[in-house]
Write an enzyme that holds these catalytic residues in place. Structure first.
Site, PDB file in Angstrom:
ATOM      1  N   TYR A   1       0.817  -1.217   0.000  1.00 57.45           N
ATOM      2  CA  TYR A   1       0.000   0.000   0.000  1.00 57.45           C
ATOM      3  C   TYR A   1       0.858   1.278   0.000  1.00 57.45           C
ATOM      4  O   TYR A   1       0.322   2.373  -0.214  1.00 57.45           O
ATOM      5  CB  TYR A   1      -0.955   0.034   1.209  1.00 57.45           C
ATOM      6  CG  TYR A   1      -1.829  -1.188   1.367  1.00 57.45           C
ATOM      7  CD1 TYR A   1      -2.100  -2.031   0.282  1.00 57.45           C
ATOM      8  CD2 TYR A   1      -2.392  -1.522   2.601  1.00 57.45           C
ATOM      9  CE1 TYR A   1      -2.879  -3.165   0.435  1.00 57.45           C
ATOM     10  CE2 TYR A   1      -3.182  -2.654   2.746  1.00 57.45           C
ATOM     11  CZ  TYR A   1      -3.410  -3.468   1.673  1.00 57.45           C
ATOM     12  OH  TYR A   1      -4.177  -4.588   1.827  1.00 57.45           O
TER      13      TYR A   1
ATOM     14  N   HIS B   1       1.568 -11.732   1.584  1.00 59.22           N
ATOM     15  CA  HIS B   1       0.411 -11.063   0.987  1.00 59.22           C
ATOM     16  C   HIS B   1      -0.319 -11.918  -0.050  1.00 59.22           C
ATOM     17  O   HIS B   1      -1.533 -11.845  -0.178  1.00 59.22           O
ATOM     18  CB  HIS B   1       0.855  -9.738   0.349  1.00 59.22           C
ATOM     19  CG  HIS B   1      -0.240  -8.724   0.237  1.00 59.22           C
ATOM     20  ND1 HIS B   1      -0.027  -7.377   0.401  1.00 59.22           N
ATOM     21  CD2 HIS B   1      -1.561  -8.855  -0.023  1.00 59.22           C
ATOM     22  CE1 HIS B   1      -1.184  -6.734   0.254  1.00 59.22           C
ATOM     23  NE2 HIS B   1      -2.116  -7.605  -0.016  1.00 59.22           N
TER      24      HIS B   1
HETATM   25  N1  NAP Z   1      -5.135  -8.930   1.483  1.00 59.20           N
HETATM   26  C1  NAP Z   1      -5.549  -8.396   0.354  1.00 59.20           C
HETATM   27  O1  NAP Z   1      -5.195  -8.840  -0.746  1.00 59.20           O
HETATM   28  C2  NAP Z   1      -6.465  -7.214   0.403  1.00 59.20           C
HETATM   29  C3  NAP Z   1      -7.147  -6.799  -0.757  1.00 59.20           C
HETATM   30  C4  NAP Z   1      -8.009  -5.706  -0.683  1.00 59.20           C
HETATM   31  C5  NAP Z   1      -8.185  -5.054   0.529  1.00 59.20           C
HETATM   32  N2  NAP Z   1      -7.500  -5.454   1.650  1.00 59.20           N
HETATM   33  C6  NAP Z   1      -7.696  -4.759   2.952  1.00 59.20           C
HETATM   34  O2  NAP Z   1      -9.106  -4.662   3.211  1.00 59.20           O
HETATM   35  C7  NAP Z   1      -9.411  -3.319   3.540  1.00 59.20           C
HETATM   36  C8  NAP Z   1     -10.864  -2.989   3.269  1.00 59.20           C
HETATM   37  O3  NAP Z   1     -11.167  -3.160   1.912  1.00 59.20           O
HETATM   38  P1  NAP Z   1     -11.533  -1.926   0.959  1.00 59.20           P
HETATM   39  O4  NAP Z   1     -10.616  -0.823   1.337  1.00 59.20           O
HETATM   40  O5  NAP Z   1     -11.517  -2.442  -0.424  1.00 59.20           O
HETATM   41  O6  NAP Z   1     -13.003  -1.513   1.266  1.00 59.20           O
HETATM   42  P2  NAP Z   1     -14.287  -1.881   2.149  1.00 59.20           P
HETATM   43  O7  NAP Z   1     -13.968  -1.839   3.597  1.00 59.20           O
HETATM   44  O8  NAP Z   1     -14.888  -3.126   1.611  1.00 59.20           O
HETATM   45  O9  NAP Z   1     -15.183  -0.604   1.847  1.00 59.20           O
HETATM   46  C9  NAP Z   1     -15.659  -0.280   0.571  1.00 59.20           C
HETATM   47  C10 NAP Z   1     -16.308   1.060   0.590  1.00 59.20           C
HETATM   48  O10 NAP Z   1     -17.420   1.045   1.502  1.00 59.20           O
HETATM   49  C11 NAP Z   1     -17.613   2.340   2.059  1.00 59.20           C
HETATM   50  N3  NAP Z   1     -17.927   2.209   3.498  1.00 59.20           N
HETATM   51  C12 NAP Z   1     -17.083   2.001   4.521  1.00 59.20           C
HETATM   52  N4  NAP Z   1     -17.734   1.914   5.696  1.00 59.20           N
HETATM   53  C13 NAP Z   1     -19.041   2.064   5.403  1.00 59.20           C
HETATM   54  C14 NAP Z   1     -20.223   2.057   6.187  1.00 59.20           C
HETATM   55  N5  NAP Z   1     -20.195   1.881   7.523  1.00 59.20           N
HETATM   56  N6  NAP Z   1     -21.418   2.247   5.554  1.00 59.20           N
HETATM   57  C15 NAP Z   1     -21.472   2.413   4.219  1.00 59.20           C
HETATM   58  N7  NAP Z   1     -20.390   2.433   3.408  1.00 59.20           N
HETATM   59  C16 NAP Z   1     -19.176   2.260   4.006  1.00 59.20           C
HETATM   60  C17 NAP Z   1     -16.322   3.094   1.885  1.00 59.20           C
HETATM   61  O11 NAP Z   1     -16.583   4.347   1.250  1.00 59.20           O
HETATM   62  P3  NAP Z   1     -16.437   5.731   2.087  1.00 59.20           P
HETATM   63  O12 NAP Z   1     -14.983   5.927   2.282  1.00 59.20           O
HETATM   64  O13 NAP Z   1     -17.064   6.762   1.203  1.00 59.20           O
HETATM   65  O14 NAP Z   1     -17.192   5.562   3.385  1.00 59.20           O
HETATM   66  C18 NAP Z   1     -15.392   2.175   1.096  1.00 59.20           C
HETATM   67  O15 NAP Z   1     -14.755   2.820   0.055  1.00 59.20           O
HETATM   68  C19 NAP Z   1      -8.379  -2.528   2.739  1.00 59.20           C
HETATM   69  O16 NAP Z   1      -8.290  -1.181   3.149  1.00 59.20           O
HETATM   70  C20 NAP Z   1      -7.139  -3.334   2.995  1.00 59.20           C
HETATM   71  O17 NAP Z   1      -6.604  -3.015   4.272  1.00 59.20           O
HETATM   72  C21 NAP Z   1      -6.663  -6.526   1.594  1.00 59.20           C
END
Ligand code: NAP
Length: 268
Positions: A57, A117
């Site tokens: 990241y 990862h």
């Molecule tokens: N290991 C891996 O390969 C891998 C891959 C992908 C992600 N990850 C990890 O997983 C984390 C989370 O995944 P992500 O960042 O893709 O997104 P996510 O947590 O699935 O969220 C997606 C979107 O939902 C919205 N959101 C968040 N909280 C909310 C709520 N309470 N109510 C309504 N909408 C909400 C956000 O928009 P707003 O900002 O507008 O609220 C966000 O952009 C990443 O940050 C990373 O740390 C790991």
């Protein structure tokens, strides 16, 4: 905050905070670092103590700076980071150097959970990388070790040939792709599942069902999805750039989904 024990007894807060776009221009994954820690500051104020970071990241320093700035002791936080294996494994010296950089950027002398990862197509190298993580674990620098995006085949390799069982497999699990089989496999081997991007994949139809369920409890669709995961011991790491929505994702400990709710959500 509810925590659950990993297979080595270390407790992990069941809701963590995703960070992959934090501190970046335009909240974009590929954005340059802005130089502030706004989202981490909000998350700490909201009560998050578990942060999911990764070398990939390019913002581990945002997490490190934010946690350092808070007045809370290091032991109050649970930090995850991940070895960047998106271009495979570049040897033991490379892995050691990358790990040392993570410790420096996160401004800590230990990491609560360190993950590989992503698997790559070379079993001997995966085992070599795993043995490096085991070494850091044995020296107490990593409090627990695990993997991310590993399929059964890769887990079998480590379970058969490694010395320490992974504590965690962090995988995609969300509406439209719950990844049930792999979660069951993880559970069978006492490997905890962390669901990444837990709030993605919610289309209009799914949202309607989730809203109907949430209305029974005064909760939003996002809260229903997160609650569904934690009720089956899946750890979630939602991320928001909005302080109120960050808070909402933590406000999921005062209701319980019914068996019928579970069936409807599982079918999405
Ligand atoms: N290991 C891996 O390969 C891998 C891959 C992908 C992600 N990850 C990890 O997983 C984390 C989370 O995944 P992500 O960042 O893709 O997104 P996510 O947590 O699935 O969220 C997606 C979107 O939902 C919205 N959101 C968040 N909280 C909310 C709520 N309470 N109510 C309504 N909408 C909400 C956000 O928009 P707003 O900002 O507008 O609220 C966000 O952009 C990443 O940050 C990373 O740390 C790991």
């Amino acid at each position: 905050m509810k925590s659950i024990p990993l297979n080595n007894g270390i407790e992990i807060p069941i809701v963590g905070c995703g960070t992959n776009t934090y501190g970046k221009e335009g909240n974009q994954y590929s954005g340059a670092l802005r130089g502030d820690t706004q989202e981490i500051d909000w998350a700490i104020e909201n009560g998050y103590r578990h942060f999911d970071s990764a070398q990939l990241y390019l913002n581990e320093e945002v997490v490190g700076n934010g946690l350092k700035k808070s007045t809370l002791p290091r032991e109050d936080f649970f930090i995850t980071t991940k070895l960047n294996t998106f271009e495979g494994f570049k040897g033991a010296d490379w892995a050691h150097a990358e790990i040392e950089k993570s410790l420096e950027k996160l401004q800590t002398d230990y990491i609560d959970l360190f993950l590989i990862h992503k698997p790559w197509d070379h079993h001997a190298e995966i085992l070599e990388a795993w043995s490096i993580l085991e070494d850091y674990y044995n020296r107490g620098v990593f409090k627990s070790i695990g993997v991310s995006n590993f399929e059964k085949e890769h887990l079998d390799l480590i379970l058969e040939k490694g010395h320490i069982k992974p504590a965690v497999n962090q995988i995609k699990s969300q509406v439209g792709n719950w990844n049930e089989e792999l979660i069951a496999f993880n559970k069978h081997h006492d490997i905890a599942t962390v669901a990444w991007s837990p709030l993605r994949g919610i289309d209009e139809n799914a949202n309607q069902v989730l809203e109907e369920i949430g209305n029974q409890y005064g909760k939003t669709s996002a809260q229903v999805v997160l609650r569904y995961q934690i009720e089956r011991d899946v750890i979630v790491i939602p991320k928001s750039h909005n302080k109120d929505r960050q808070a909402q994702s933590l406000d999921i400990f005062d209701f319980e989904l019914s068996a019928i709710d579970h069936e409807r959500i599982a079918a999405l």
